[in-house]
Design a protein around this motif. Structure first.
Motif, PDB file in Angstrom:
ATOM      1  N   PRO A 103       0.777  -1.242   0.000  1.00 46.63           N
ATOM      2  CA  PRO A 103       0.000   0.000   0.000  1.00 46.63           C
ATOM      3  C   PRO A 103       0.808   1.293   0.000  1.00 46.63           C
ATOM      4  O   PRO A 103       0.219   2.364  -0.014  1.00 46.63           O
ATOM      5  CB  PRO A 103      -0.831  -0.116   1.280  1.00 46.63           C
ATOM      6  CG  PRO A 103      -0.094  -1.062   2.148  1.00 46.63           C
ATOM      7  CD  PRO A 103       0.640  -2.008   1.247  1.00 46.63           C
ATOM      8  N   GLY A 179       0.864  -0.376  -6.826  1.00 49.59           N
ATOM      9  CA  GLY A 179       0.446  -0.417  -5.431  1.00 49.59           C
ATOM     10  C   GLY A 179      -0.364  -1.661  -5.122  1.00 49.59           C
ATOM     11  O   GLY A 179      -1.057  -2.197  -5.989  1.00 49.59           O
ATOM     12  N   GLY A 180      -0.262  -2.132  -3.896  1.00 55.98           N
ATOM     13  CA  GLY A 180      -1.078  -3.273  -3.456  1.00 55.98           C
ATOM     14  C   GLY A 180      -0.723  -4.536  -4.197  1.00 55.98           C
ATOM     15  O   GLY A 180       0.452  -4.866  -4.379  1.00 55.98           O
ATOM     16  N   ASP A 181      -1.743  -5.256  -4.628  1.00 60.97           N
ATOM     17  CA  ASP A 181      -1.554  -6.466  -5.421  1.00 60.97           C
ATOM     18  C   ASP A 181      -1.950  -6.160  -6.867  1.00 60.97           C
ATOM     19  O   ASP A 181      -2.939  -5.476  -7.113  1.00 60.97           O
ATOM     20  CB  ASP A 181      -2.443  -7.588  -4.863  1.00 60.97           C
ATOM     21  CG  ASP A 181      -2.231  -8.873  -5.635  1.00 60.97           C
ATOM     22  OD1 ASP A 181      -1.300  -9.611  -5.276  1.00 60.97           O
ATOM     23  OD2 ASP A 181      -2.961  -9.123  -6.616  1.00 60.97           O
ATOM     24  N   VAL A 184      -5.638  -6.966  -7.935  1.00 59.18           N
ATOM     25  CA  VAL A 184      -6.805  -6.377  -7.259  1.00 59.18           C
ATOM     26  C   VAL A 184      -6.993  -4.967  -7.827  1.00 59.18           C
ATOM     27  O   VAL A 184      -6.268  -4.043  -7.450  1.00 59.18           O
ATOM     28  CB  VAL A 184      -6.616  -6.331  -5.724  1.00 59.18           C
ATOM     29  CG1 VAL A 184      -7.844  -5.708  -5.052  1.00 59.18           C
ATOM     30  CG2 VAL A 184      -6.365  -7.726  -5.166  1.00 59.18           C
ATOM     31  N   THR A 209      -2.248  -6.428  -0.452  1.00 57.97           N
ATOM     32  CA  THR A 209      -3.278  -5.541  -0.998  1.00 57.97           C
ATOM     33  C   THR A 209      -3.762  -4.520   0.041  1.00 57.97           C
ATOM     34  O   THR A 209      -3.955  -4.855   1.215  1.00 57.97           O
ATOM     35  CB  THR A 209      -4.462  -6.343  -1.570  1.00 57.97           C
ATOM     36  OG1 THR A 209      -5.459  -5.409  -2.003  1.00 57.97           O
ATOM     37  CG2 THR A 209      -5.082  -7.295  -0.560  1.00 57.97           C
ATOM     38  N   SER A 210      -3.973  -3.306  -0.433  1.00 53.59           N
ATOM     39  CA  SER A 210      -4.450  -2.248   0.464  1.00 53.59           C
ATOM     40  C   SER A 210      -5.824  -2.597   1.022  1.00 53.59           C
ATOM     41  O   SER A 210      -6.198  -2.107   2.081  1.00 53.59           O
ATOM     42  CB  SER A 210      -4.524  -0.913  -0.287  1.00 53.59           C
ATOM     43  OG  SER A 210      -5.483  -0.971  -1.308  1.00 53.59           O
ATOM     44  N   LEU A 262     -13.084   0.219  -2.407  1.00 55.45           N
ATOM     45  CA  LEU A 262     -11.923   0.895  -2.985  1.00 55.45           C
ATOM     46  C   LEU A 262     -12.411   1.878  -4.045  1.00 55.45           C
ATOM     47  O   LEU A 262     -13.462   1.641  -4.673  1.00 55.45           O
ATOM     48  CB  LEU A 262     -10.954  -0.117  -3.617  1.00 55.45           C
ATOM     49  CG  LEU A 262      -9.886  -0.682  -2.664  1.00 55.45           C
ATOM     50  CD1 LEU A 262     -10.508  -1.437  -1.512  1.00 55.45           C
ATOM     51  CD2 LEU A 262      -8.899  -1.575  -3.416  1.00 55.45           C
ATOM     52  N   MET A 263     -11.629   2.908  -4.268  1.00 48.71           N
ATOM     53  CA  MET A 263     -11.950   3.912  -5.300  1.00 48.71           C
ATOM     54  C   MET A 263     -13.367   4.437  -5.109  1.00 48.71           C
ATOM     55  O   MET A 263     -14.066   4.725  -6.086  1.00 48.71           O
ATOM     56  CB  MET A 263     -11.807   3.300  -6.716  1.00 48.71           C
ATOM     57  CG  MET A 263     -10.398   2.819  -6.994  1.00 48.71           C
ATOM     58  SD  MET A 263     -10.245   2.043  -8.606  1.00 48.71           S
ATOM     59  CE  MET A 263     -10.932   0.435  -8.263  1.00 48.71           C
ATOM     60  N   GLY A 292      -3.387   5.260   3.660  1.00 48.76           N
ATOM     61  CA  GLY A 292      -2.983   4.270   4.652  1.00 48.76           C
ATOM     62  C   GLY A 292      -1.505   3.908   4.530  1.00 48.76           C
ATOM     63  O   GLY A 292      -1.008   3.680   3.439  1.00 48.76           O
ATOM     64  N   PRO A 319      -5.983   8.479  -2.387  1.00 52.55           N
ATOM     65  CA  PRO A 319      -6.532   7.142  -2.249  1.00 52.55           C
ATOM     66  C   PRO A 319      -7.115   6.912  -0.855  1.00 52.55           C
ATOM     67  O   PRO A 319      -6.488   7.237   0.143  1.00 52.55           O
ATOM     68  CB  PRO A 319      -5.318   6.238  -2.477  1.00 52.55           C
ATOM     69  CG  PRO A 319      -4.162   7.047  -1.949  1.00 52.55           C
ATOM     70  CD  PRO A 319      -4.497   8.477  -2.270  1.00 52.55           C
ATOM     71  N   ALA A 320      -8.302   6.350  -0.833  1.00 48.25           N
ATOM     72  CA  ALA A 320      -8.937   6.072   0.453  1.00 48.25           C
ATOM     73  C   ALA A 320      -9.750   4.790   0.351  1.00 48.25           C
ATOM     74  O   ALA A 320     -10.198   4.416  -0.737  1.00 48.25           O
ATOM     75  CB  ALA A 320      -9.845   7.233   0.855  1.00 48.25           C
TER      76      ALA A 320
HETATM   77  N1  SAH Z   1      -4.019  -2.948  -6.545  1.00 47.68           N
HETATM   78  C1  SAH Z   1      -4.326  -2.098  -5.420  1.00 47.68           C
HETATM   79  C2  SAH Z   1      -5.627  -1.351  -5.586  1.00 47.68           C
HETATM   80  C3  SAH Z   1      -5.649  -0.431  -6.805  1.00 47.68           C
HETATM   81  S1  SAH Z   1      -7.122   0.484  -6.928  1.00 47.68           S
HETATM   82  C4  SAH Z   1      -4.299  -2.941  -4.140  1.00 47.68           C
HETATM   83  O1  SAH Z   1      -4.320  -4.165  -4.173  1.00 47.68           O
HETATM   84  O2  SAH Z   1      -4.214  -2.330  -3.068  1.00 47.68           O
HETATM   85  C5  SAH Z   1      -6.646   1.986  -6.124  1.00 47.68           C
HETATM   86  C6  SAH Z   1      -7.436   2.133  -4.840  1.00 47.68           C
HETATM   87  O3  SAH Z   1      -6.831   1.367  -3.816  1.00 47.68           O
HETATM   88  C7  SAH Z   1      -7.477   3.532  -4.300  1.00 47.68           C
HETATM   89  O4  SAH Z   1      -8.454   4.332  -4.939  1.00 47.68           O
HETATM   90  C8  SAH Z   1      -7.824   3.268  -2.860  1.00 47.68           C
HETATM   91  O5  SAH Z   1      -9.195   2.947  -2.723  1.00 47.68           O
HETATM   92  C9  SAH Z   1      -7.022   2.021  -2.585  1.00 47.68           C
HETATM   93  N2  SAH Z   1      -5.696   2.307  -1.996  1.00 47.68           N
HETATM   94  C10 SAH Z   1      -4.511   1.942  -2.500  1.00 47.68           C
HETATM   95  N3  SAH Z   1      -3.502   2.316  -1.677  1.00 47.68           N
HETATM   96  C11 SAH Z   1      -4.096   2.936  -0.639  1.00 47.68           C
HETATM   97  C12 SAH Z   1      -3.610   3.561   0.537  1.00 47.68           C
HETATM   98  N4  SAH Z   1      -2.301   3.573   0.821  1.00 47.68           N
HETATM   99  N5  SAH Z   1      -4.504   4.107   1.388  1.00 47.68           N
HETATM  100  C13 SAH Z   1      -5.826   4.071   1.134  1.00 47.68           C
HETATM  101  N6  SAH Z   1      -6.343   3.511   0.034  1.00 47.68           N
HETATM  102  C14 SAH Z   1      -5.498   2.938  -0.838  1.00 47.68           C
END
Ligand code: SAH
Length: 334
Positions: A103, A179-181, A184, A209-210, A262-263, A292, A319-320
């Protein structure tokens, strides 16, 4: 090149920001600095500054006085020494590795992901990836930023696919960092398919994943014995009722599952209203967590019927992630 500050928690001024300013800022934030950036009207830089400022990661000022800062740094442009692209050889020796970066906090990148970054020839990165990890890239690695700023500058997915294929075809070890996975809401599947269709070897390194990590960082377990027997991760990119939406919000409302959205900041008023209209108890706890794992992490807690208003009042921006369910109150404060 990596930056090491002489003092932690310093006030740092970046002058003459370049296209890699986000990377510089993330490295400095990782060392506890507070960052101010000189404003720029360069079209390649101004949207990045607006994004950093909008997320509370840095302050942008026109004509800041350098005397007010412990450290003044002319943006070093960490990876300007991009090698000349080699001509396509046709003997597919290159490869693509899809790395889920977690994240945003460097500590939540996997060891395998970091190792892939260390050895890559080319790194194609998103803005929500752990950009401070780029300090571990080879000094001669080419770093390409394709960050998608919501409603702002972005590189179309087809162009990203084309970049991955082009560099791997030229025999390079390409890392796609995001970011994240990657799978996802990360469009990693499309990138995988584009590589396979081009006859290139492609690998995936899963990421944290976030959708699970950001709730955890805010003290919210996505499941909790006696409160929730499961969770659903859903995109709030389009509002219920929008013809592009194929989510059954009514089913989610009565599912008993924790809803991880998400989003979903822009459409939060419509989504929360749709859930309540379909039978979700309006008093169901909800929380919204922005940025986060970053120094700028912010959160609000409310109920599903008030979370949209509270998130707006608190100025939360993407991002939230919004978590809706009884798990929001599961952990005993320490
Ligand atoms: N592949 C990513 C998600 C991509 S979609 C994963 O697995 O985490 C992008 C969305 O992820 C953002 O709009 C938000 O909803 C969320 N997101 C990603 N990083 C974040 C963070 N550090 N804090 C809060 N929301 C986050």
């Amino acid at each position: 090149m990596s930056i090491t500050l002489p003092v932690a928690a310093a006030e740092v001024l970046i002058t003459s920001p370049g296209p890699q300013v986000s990377e510089t800022v993330h490295q400095l934030l990782g060392q506890g600095a507070r960052v101010t950036i000189e404003a720029s009207d360069d079209p390649a830089v101004a949207p990045l500054l607006a994004d950093l400022a909008g997320r509370g990661l840095a302050t942008v000022e026109t004509g800041p006085d350098p005397r007010g800062f412990a450290v003044t740094l002319r943006d070093p442009g960490l990876h300007q020494a991009a090698p000349e692209p080699a001509a396509a050889s046709g003997n597919n020796t290159g490869r693509v590795t899809l790395v889920g970066g977690g994240p945003g906090d460097l500590g939540l990148l996997t060891i395998a992901g970091l190792e892939a970054l260390r050895t890559a020839d080319v790194i194609v990165t998103d803005r929500l990836a752990p950009l401070s990890a780029l300090a571990h890239a080879r000094p001669d690695a080419e770093v390409i930023h394709v960050g998608k700023i919501p409603r702002g500058a972005f590189t179309p997915q087809e162009e990203i696919n084309r970049l991955l294929v082009e560099h791997a075809r030229a025999g390079r070890d390409v890392v796609r960092l995001k970011g994240g996975d990657s799978f996802v809401f990360g469009r990693g599947g499309e990138e995988w398919n584009a590589c396979v269709e081009a006859g290139l070897p492609v690998h995936v390194i899963p990421g944290v994943t976030s959708s699970v990590a950001v709730p955890a960082l805010a003290g919210i377990p996505v499941t909790h014995r006696g409160l929730s027997q499961g969770f659903v991760v859903v995109s709030g990119h389009v509002a219920p009722g929008d013809e592009r939406s194929d989510v059954s919000w009514a089913s989610l409302a009565t599912s008993g599952l924790t809803i991880v959205l998400l989003m979903g900041i822009a459409a939060l008023p419509e989504i929360s209203a749709a859930l309540v209209a379909a039978g979700l108890d309006p008093q169901t706890p909800a929380a919204c967590v922005a940025d986060g794992g970053m120094p700028s992490q912010r959160e609000v807690r409310a109920t599903v019927s008030t979370i949209a208003v509270e998130a707006t009042a608190a100025g939360l921006t993407p991002p939230a992630i919004t978590i809706i369910g009884r798990v929001v109150g599961a952990l005993t404060p320490q």
